[in-house]
Scaffold this motif. Structure first.
Motif, PDB file in Angstrom:
ATOM      1  N   PHE A  34      -9.183   1.567   0.649  1.00 54.36           N
ATOM      2  CA  PHE A  34      -9.492   1.218   2.038  1.00 54.36           C
ATOM      3  C   PHE A  34      -8.359   0.431   2.697  1.00 54.36           C
ATOM      4  N   LEU A  35      -7.674  -0.420   1.949  1.00 53.39           N
ATOM      5  CA  LEU A  35      -6.500  -1.093   2.508  1.00 53.39           C
ATOM      6  C   LEU A  35      -5.430  -0.074   2.868  1.00 53.39           C
ATOM      7  N   LYS A  36      -5.236   0.886   1.986  1.00 54.72           N
ATOM      8  CA  LYS A  36      -4.189   1.898   2.166  1.00 54.72           C
ATOM      9  C   LYS A  36      -4.474   2.805   3.362  1.00 54.72           C
ATOM     10  N   ASN A  37      -5.763   3.136   3.577  1.00 52.78           N
ATOM     11  CA  ASN A  37      -6.078   4.097   4.637  1.00 52.78           C
ATOM     12  C   ASN A  37      -6.514   3.428   5.943  1.00 52.78           C
ATOM     13  N   GLY A  38      -6.297   2.131   6.059  1.00 54.08           N
ATOM     14  CA  GLY A  38      -6.661   1.440   7.299  1.00 54.08           C
ATOM     15  C   GLY A  38      -8.160   1.227   7.435  1.00 54.08           C
ATOM     16  N   ASN A  39      -8.874   1.193   6.308  1.00 52.68           N
ATOM     17  CA  ASN A  39     -10.320   0.979   6.254  1.00 52.68           C
ATOM     18  C   ASN A  39     -11.106   2.130   6.873  1.00 52.68           C
ATOM     19  N   LYS A  40     -10.536   3.309   6.820  1.00 56.82           N
ATOM     20  CA  LYS A  40     -11.253   4.502   7.280  1.00 56.82           C
ATOM     21  C   LYS A  40     -12.403   4.759   6.306  1.00 56.82           C
ATOM     22  N   PRO A  41     -13.642   4.862   6.806  1.00 58.07           N
ATOM     23  CA  PRO A  41     -14.780   5.071   5.907  1.00 58.07           C
ATOM     24  C   PRO A  41     -14.641   6.353   5.081  1.00 58.07           C
ATOM     25  N   LEU A  42     -15.027   6.234   3.813  1.00 56.20           N
ATOM     26  CA  LEU A  42     -14.981   7.360   2.885  1.00 56.20           C
ATOM     27  C   LEU A  42     -16.265   7.408   2.067  1.00 56.20           C
ATOM     28  N   THR A  43     -16.621   8.592   1.618  1.00 58.00           N
ATOM     29  CA  THR A  43     -17.777   8.772   0.752  1.00 58.00           C
ATOM     30  C   THR A  43     -17.346   8.623  -0.712  1.00 58.00           C
ATOM     31  N   PRO A  44     -18.301   8.415  -1.624  1.00 63.01           N
ATOM     32  CA  PRO A  44     -17.936   8.415  -3.043  1.00 63.01           C
ATOM     33  C   PRO A  44     -17.231   9.710  -3.462  1.00 63.01           C
TER      34      PRO A  44
ATOM     35  N   ALA B 112       0.814  -1.217   0.000  1.00 56.86           N
ATOM     36  CA  ALA B 112       0.000   0.000   0.000  1.00 56.86           C
ATOM     37  C   ALA B 112       0.848   1.267   0.000  1.00 56.86           C
ATOM     38  N   ARG B 113       2.086   1.168   0.423  1.00 60.16           N
ATOM     39  CA  ARG B 113       2.976   2.346   0.427  1.00 60.16           C
ATOM     40  C   ARG B 113       3.555   2.635  -0.954  1.00 60.16           C
ATOM     41  N   ARG B 114       3.414   1.701  -1.871  1.00 61.09           N
ATOM     42  CA  ARG B 114       3.960   1.894  -3.221  1.00 61.09           C
ATOM     43  C   ARG B 114       3.129   2.933  -3.978  1.00 61.09           C
ATOM     44  N   ASP B 115       3.799   3.708  -4.816  1.00 59.39           N
ATOM     45  CA  ASP B 115       3.110   4.717  -5.621  1.00 59.39           C
ATOM     46  C   ASP B 115       2.125   4.101  -6.605  1.00 59.39           C
ATOM     47  N   ASP B 116       2.379   2.870  -7.037  1.00 59.62           N
ATOM     48  CA  ASP B 116       1.519   2.240  -8.031  1.00 59.62           C
ATOM     49  C   ASP B 116       0.467   1.308  -7.430  1.00 59.62           C
ATOM     50  N   PHE B 117       0.224   1.414  -6.121  1.00 60.47           N
ATOM     51  CA  PHE B 117      -0.765   0.536  -5.478  1.00 60.47           C
ATOM     52  C   PHE B 117      -2.157   0.772  -6.063  1.00 60.47           C
ATOM     53  N   ILE B 118      -2.536   2.025  -6.219  1.00 56.01           N
ATOM     54  CA  ILE B 118      -3.785   2.351  -6.911  1.00 56.01           C
ATOM     55  C   ILE B 118      -3.421   2.355  -8.394  1.00 56.01           C
ATOM     56  N   ASP B 119      -3.920   1.353  -9.102  1.00 58.29           N
ATOM     57  CA  ASP B 119      -3.479   1.051 -10.463  1.00 58.29           C
ATOM     58  C   ASP B 119      -4.553   1.434 -11.479  1.00 58.29           C
ATOM     59  N   PRO B 120      -4.253   2.346 -12.391  1.00 56.42           N
ATOM     60  CA  PRO B 120      -5.257   2.744 -13.378  1.00 56.42           C
ATOM     61  C   PRO B 120      -5.718   1.581 -14.267  1.00 56.42           C
ATOM     62  N   GLN B 121      -4.939   0.512 -14.336  1.00 58.75           N
ATOM     63  CA  GLN B 121      -5.324  -0.648 -15.134  1.00 58.75           C
ATOM     64  C   GLN B 121      -6.251  -1.611 -14.367  1.00 58.75           C
ATOM     65  N   ALA B 122      -6.341  -1.448 -13.058  1.00 54.14           N
ATOM     66  CA  ALA B 122      -7.190  -2.322 -12.246  1.00 54.14           C
ATOM     67  C   ALA B 122      -8.646  -1.860 -12.338  1.00 54.14           C
ATOM     68  N   SER B 123      -9.557  -2.716 -11.941  1.00 49.81           N
ATOM     69  CA  SER B 123     -10.969  -2.332 -11.946  1.00 49.81           C
ATOM     70  C   SER B 123     -11.217  -1.258 -10.887  1.00 49.81           C
ATOM     71  N   MET B 124     -12.295  -0.513 -11.070  1.00 51.01           N
ATOM     72  CA  MET B 124     -12.639   0.525 -10.112  1.00 51.01           C
ATOM     73  C   MET B 124     -12.889  -0.095  -8.736  1.00 51.01           C
ATOM     74  N   VAL B 125     -13.588  -1.224  -8.686  1.00 51.06           N
ATOM     75  CA  VAL B 125     -13.878  -1.862  -7.402  1.00 51.06           C
ATOM     76  C   VAL B 125     -12.586  -2.288  -6.712  1.00 51.06           C
ATOM     77  N   ASP B 126     -11.649  -2.872  -7.457  1.00 48.65           N
ATOM     78  CA  ASP B 126     -10.365  -3.249  -6.861  1.00 48.65           C
ATOM     79  C   ASP B 126      -9.640  -2.023  -6.323  1.00 48.65           C
ATOM     80  N   ASN B 127      -9.669  -0.930  -7.067  1.00 47.93           N
ATOM     81  CA  ASN B 127      -8.989   0.274  -6.595  1.00 47.93           C
ATOM     82  C   ASN B 127      -9.675   0.878  -5.377  1.00 47.93           C
ATOM     83  N   ILE B 128     -10.996   0.824  -5.322  1.00 48.38           N
ATOM     84  CA  ILE B 128     -11.696   1.301  -4.124  1.00 48.38           C
ATOM     85  C   ILE B 128     -11.276   0.447  -2.930  1.00 48.38           C
ATOM     86  N   PHE B 129     -11.234  -0.871  -3.126  1.00 39.37           N
ATOM     87  CA  PHE B 129     -10.794  -1.770  -2.065  1.00 39.37           C
ATOM     88  C   PHE B 129      -9.379  -1.401  -1.624  1.00 39.37           C
ATOM     89  N   ARG B 130      -8.517  -1.122  -2.590  1.00 43.41           N
ATOM     90  CA  ARG B 130      -7.124  -0.752  -2.275  1.00 43.41           C
ATOM     91  C   ARG B 130      -7.045   0.565  -1.512  1.00 43.41           C
TER      92      ARG B 130
END
Length: 143
Positions: free
Chosen positions: A100-110, A80-98
């Motif tokens: 939450f992984l990156k921020n310790g599952n802190k709730p966020l709005t759309p 999660a500390r890598r610059d490429d963890f949020i990957d433009p080639q990944a699906s939107m759902v996978d990136n949203i999941f990432r």
């Protein structure tokens, strides 16, 4: 939604998070899915071949909170500390999941997720705010 138990009316200001209970209640393979978020192939393979590792206390470097952590948790934190963890080639759902992984599952709005996944809040809401649950991403319970 009125009259339908368990459903809530969502908006662009509804807070979402990963509901880990959803994974347990749906007999989903959380560990296997988490492994897909580790970019380092060698680490991913090694963890896939091993059982859940020993658990140690992990002290969050910013909050000083103590959490139980295993080898997979630590590998995800490192990924999660890598610059490429949020990957433009990944699906939107996978990136949203990432996110939450990156921020310790802190709730966020759309609206708050928008800059991370490069999609509009309305597109994000249409995906994660409906009746279908994707990878345990659900509105935060107000119970």
């Amino acid at each position: 939604m009125p009259g339908v138990p368990g459903l809530v009316k969502t908006s662009q200001d509804t807070r979402f998070h990963i509901d880990y209970d959803w994974w347990e209640n749906n007999d989903a393979a959380l560990r296997n899915y988490l492994l897909t978020h580790i970019q380092d192939e060698d680490v991913r393979e090694r963890l896939a071949q091993s059982d859940e590792g020993s658990v140690v206390d992990y002290i969050h470097p910013e909050t000083a909170e103590v959490f139980k952590s295993d080898e997979l948790d630590r590998a995800l934190q490192q990924a999660a500390r890598r610059d490429d963890f949020i990957d433009p080639q990944a699906s939107m759902v996978d990136n949203i999941f990432r996110v939450f992984l990156k921020n310790g599952n802190k709730p966020l709005t759309p609206r708050e997720l928008e800059p991370y996944v490069n999609k509009t809040a309305s597109v994000i809401l249409k995906t994660i705010g409906g009746t279908k649950i994707y990878n345990g991403i659900r509105p935060v319970s107000t119970d």
